[in-house]
Write an enzyme that holds these catalytic residues in place. Sequence first.
Site, PDB file in Angstrom:
ATOM      1  N   PRO A 168      16.847  38.481  56.327  1.00 36.21           N
ATOM      2  CG  PRO A 168      18.485  37.136  55.549  1.00 36.21           C
ATOM      3  CD  PRO A 168      18.106  37.636  56.660  1.00 36.21           C
ATOM      4  CG  ASP A 171       8.359  47.161  55.292  1.00 36.58           C
ATOM      5  OD1 ASP A 171       7.104  47.979  55.170  1.00 36.58           O
ATOM      6  OD2 ASP A 171       9.425  47.619  55.220  1.00 36.58           O
ATOM      7  CE  LYS A 227       8.465  53.185  51.455  1.00 33.34           C
ATOM      8  NZ  LYS A 227       8.490  53.085  52.926  1.00 33.34           N
ATOM      9  N   GLY A 273      12.219  44.075  56.494  1.00 31.06           N
ATOM     10  CA  GLY A 273      13.231  43.176  56.129  1.00 31.06           C
ATOM     11  C   GLY A 273      14.328  43.484  56.376  1.00 31.06           C
ATOM     12  CG  ASP A 309      19.563  46.594  60.841  1.00 35.34           C
ATOM     13  OD1 ASP A 309      19.824  45.993  61.945  1.00 35.34           O
ATOM     14  OD2 ASP A 309      19.502  47.598  60.696  1.00 35.34           O
ATOM     15  CB  ALA A 328      19.664  41.583  52.501  1.00 33.25           C
ATOM     16  CG  MET A 340      17.126  49.043  47.103  1.00 34.39           C
ATOM     17  SD  MET A 340      16.405  50.431  48.077  1.00 34.39           S
ATOM     18  CE  MET A 340      17.918  51.145  48.701  1.00 34.39           C
ATOM     19  N   GLY A 400      18.224  35.903  47.905  1.00 34.96           N
ATOM     20  CA  GLY A 400      19.341  35.408  48.849  1.00 34.96           C
ATOM     21  C   GLY A 400      18.538  35.013  50.255  1.00 34.96           C
TER      22      GLY A 400
HETATM   23  N1  SAH Z   1      16.404  46.703  55.493  1.00 27.88           N
HETATM   24  C1  SAH Z   1      16.987  45.734  54.475  1.00 27.88           C
HETATM   25  C2  SAH Z   1      16.906  46.413  53.154  1.00 27.88           C
HETATM   26  C3  SAH Z   1      15.759  47.122  52.657  1.00 27.88           C
HETATM   27  S1  SAH Z   1      16.122  47.617  50.812  1.00 27.88           S
HETATM   28  C4  SAH Z   1      17.959  45.004  54.759  1.00 27.88           C
HETATM   29  O1  SAH Z   1      18.678  45.288  55.925  1.00 27.88           O
HETATM   30  O2  SAH Z   1      18.444  43.897  54.275  1.00 27.88           O
HETATM   31  C5  SAH Z   1      15.563  46.457  49.763  1.00 27.88           C
HETATM   32  C6  SAH Z   1      16.835  45.790  49.083  1.00 27.88           C
HETATM   33  O3  SAH Z   1      17.495  45.183  49.937  1.00 27.88           O
HETATM   34  C7  SAH Z   1      16.363  45.178  47.988  1.00 27.88           C
HETATM   35  O4  SAH Z   1      16.327  45.994  46.866  1.00 27.88           O
HETATM   36  C8  SAH Z   1      17.694  44.274  47.779  1.00 27.88           C
HETATM   37  O5  SAH Z   1      18.739  44.897  47.105  1.00 27.88           O
HETATM   38  C9  SAH Z   1      17.934  43.840  49.020  1.00 27.88           C
HETATM   39  N2  SAH Z   1      17.549  42.556  49.636  1.00 27.88           N
HETATM   40  C10 SAH Z   1      16.385  42.556  50.555  1.00 27.88           C
HETATM   41  N3  SAH Z   1      16.408  41.222  50.829  1.00 27.88           N
HETATM   42  C11 SAH Z   1      17.224  40.523  49.948  1.00 27.88           C
HETATM   43  C12 SAH Z   1      17.254  39.157  49.546  1.00 27.88           C
HETATM   44  N4  SAH Z   1      16.825  37.914  50.298  1.00 27.88           N
HETATM   45  N5  SAH Z   1      18.527  38.951  48.682  1.00 27.88           N
HETATM   46  C13 SAH Z   1      18.997  39.716  47.860  1.00 27.88           C
HETATM   47  N6  SAH Z   1      18.688  40.985  48.282  1.00 27.88           N
HETATM   48  C14 SAH Z   1      18.083  41.545  49.177  1.00 27.88           C
END
Ligand code: SAH
Length: 521
Positions: A23, A46, A68, A99, A101, A130, A183, A212
């Site tokens: 995250p 990414d 993206k 980012g 998983d 996250a 998101m 976060g």
């Molecule tokens: N594959 C990622 C999610 C990708 S979608 C995962 O498993 O975490 C992208 C969304 O993830 C962002 O819009 C947000 O809602 C969330 N996100 C990713 N990193 C974050 C972080 N550090 N803090 C809060 N939300 C996060």
Amino acid sequence: MTPGAPGVGGAKPGTVYLVGGGPGDPGLMTARSLELIATADAVLYDRLIPETAMAGARPDALKEFAGKGPRGDSKLQPEIESRIVELAREGRSVVRLKGGDPFVFGRGGEEAATIAAAGIPFEIVPGVTAGVAAAAYAGIPVTHRDHAAAVAFVTGQENPEKDESTLDWPALAAFPGTLVFYMGVKNLPRIAERLIAGGRSASQPVAVIAQGTTAAQHTVTAPLDQIAERVATAGVNPPALTVVGDVAIERERIEWFEKRPLFGRSVAVTRARPQAGKLATRLRELGAAVVETPVVSIQFRDNEAVGAIAARVAAGGAFDLICFTSANGVDAFFTALEDVAADTRVLAETQLAAVGTATAEALRRYGVIADFVPDRATAEGLLELLSKQALEGRRVLVAVASGARPVLADGLAEQGAMVERVDLYDTIATPLTDAQSEALAGADFVTFASGSAVRSLVESLGGVEPLRGPSLVSIGPITSGVMREFGLEPTIEAKRHDIDGMVEALLEAQVNQANPPPTTD
Ligand code: SAH
């Protein structure tokens, strides 16, 4: 190309690794992810990956942005997928770094399907998502015996008012557990409305967690019917997610990350890479955002003078006492010994002195214990300690960095010792990038662990102007003296002249600061 021979010209295709980078906190990257990044021929990454995620990649590895979002070089999904396949068919091992998983809102499922269909070998490396991690860093367990027996990960990207929304909002509202929206911050007002309309309690606690697990984490909490307004007032920077559920109340008891003493503070660490590690790690553990500026790099000398000294030491009995003033000096010395195929045994008859605990520690790593370590970690401190010994006629080697002050060698010679000095290494200033200079100028604190760090930083910056804003932290009086030569007044000087002393000084300064760090609600 025939099926069963998916590589270019029949070559064996490389393996593709779909890797989750976690995250944001680099410490939450898995061991497997780091191992794969370190060996990959190509890394396609990414936008939302930890800041230092690529640090361990091979210098010759191909590194391509393949994400993206709000960037000029944004890519379309089919483009990304064909690029992965293309690189693998060239026989390269490819890390596709995402980012969190890769299979949680990461389109990893689609990429894996394309790779599988192309007959390319692949592996999925899950990451810390996250939705779980940002919540945990905000002090919120996503499930809890008292509050939630289930958790749902939901996309908040779909506008609930649009007909094409595939989400069953009444069912979500009735879901017996925690809802984690990814998101969804832009749609937060509609999401809250739809949940309340579906029967979710308007007073249910909600937490929006932005950035976060990073030093910029920011959490806003409010009841469901007020959260959208609160977030609009507070303003949050993406990425952010929303946790809806009674579990959010636990934050009142177990909030921890945003409470750490240096949270919300940025501290620049101006040391050569290898030693910046310890200070940077300690500061991060205390919650600081660390700005690493590698202003000096260490280069061991491999010249005639060093070789001659090493040969004499290796022959045994050349010196009665060897003085080390830095851990780098110790490392350089033993490297030189190794070059002449000698080891610690040749030091059996030699006493050793070390300025500073880090220097003594470095000696210990080579299996030798320093005979003299002054309380004051300066050349003067060592001189004072050694003055209590009979120095007349003793053969002393002072092993230092090029450009080191002559105090120690001169002082020992004055007391009758037969002193030789060897310059074992150079500290070389590396110019800072614009981004590094800017981050430095914007830092709350800039730390200096040696006079040479001051000199090289000023040289790298091309002046002292960027150092006018931050509070300046000096490891001790010698370093402060060098700062003053440049017209820089240290805001804080450590009482103990080592890394721990510097951390202590920072913590004290933080407590005494007139303006406390920004609070989150
Ligand atoms: N594959 C990622 C999610 C990708 S979608 C995962 O498993 O975490 C992208 C969304 O993830 C962002 O819009 C947000 O809602 C969330 N996100 C990713 N990193 C974050 C972080 N550090 N803090 C809060 N939300 C996060």
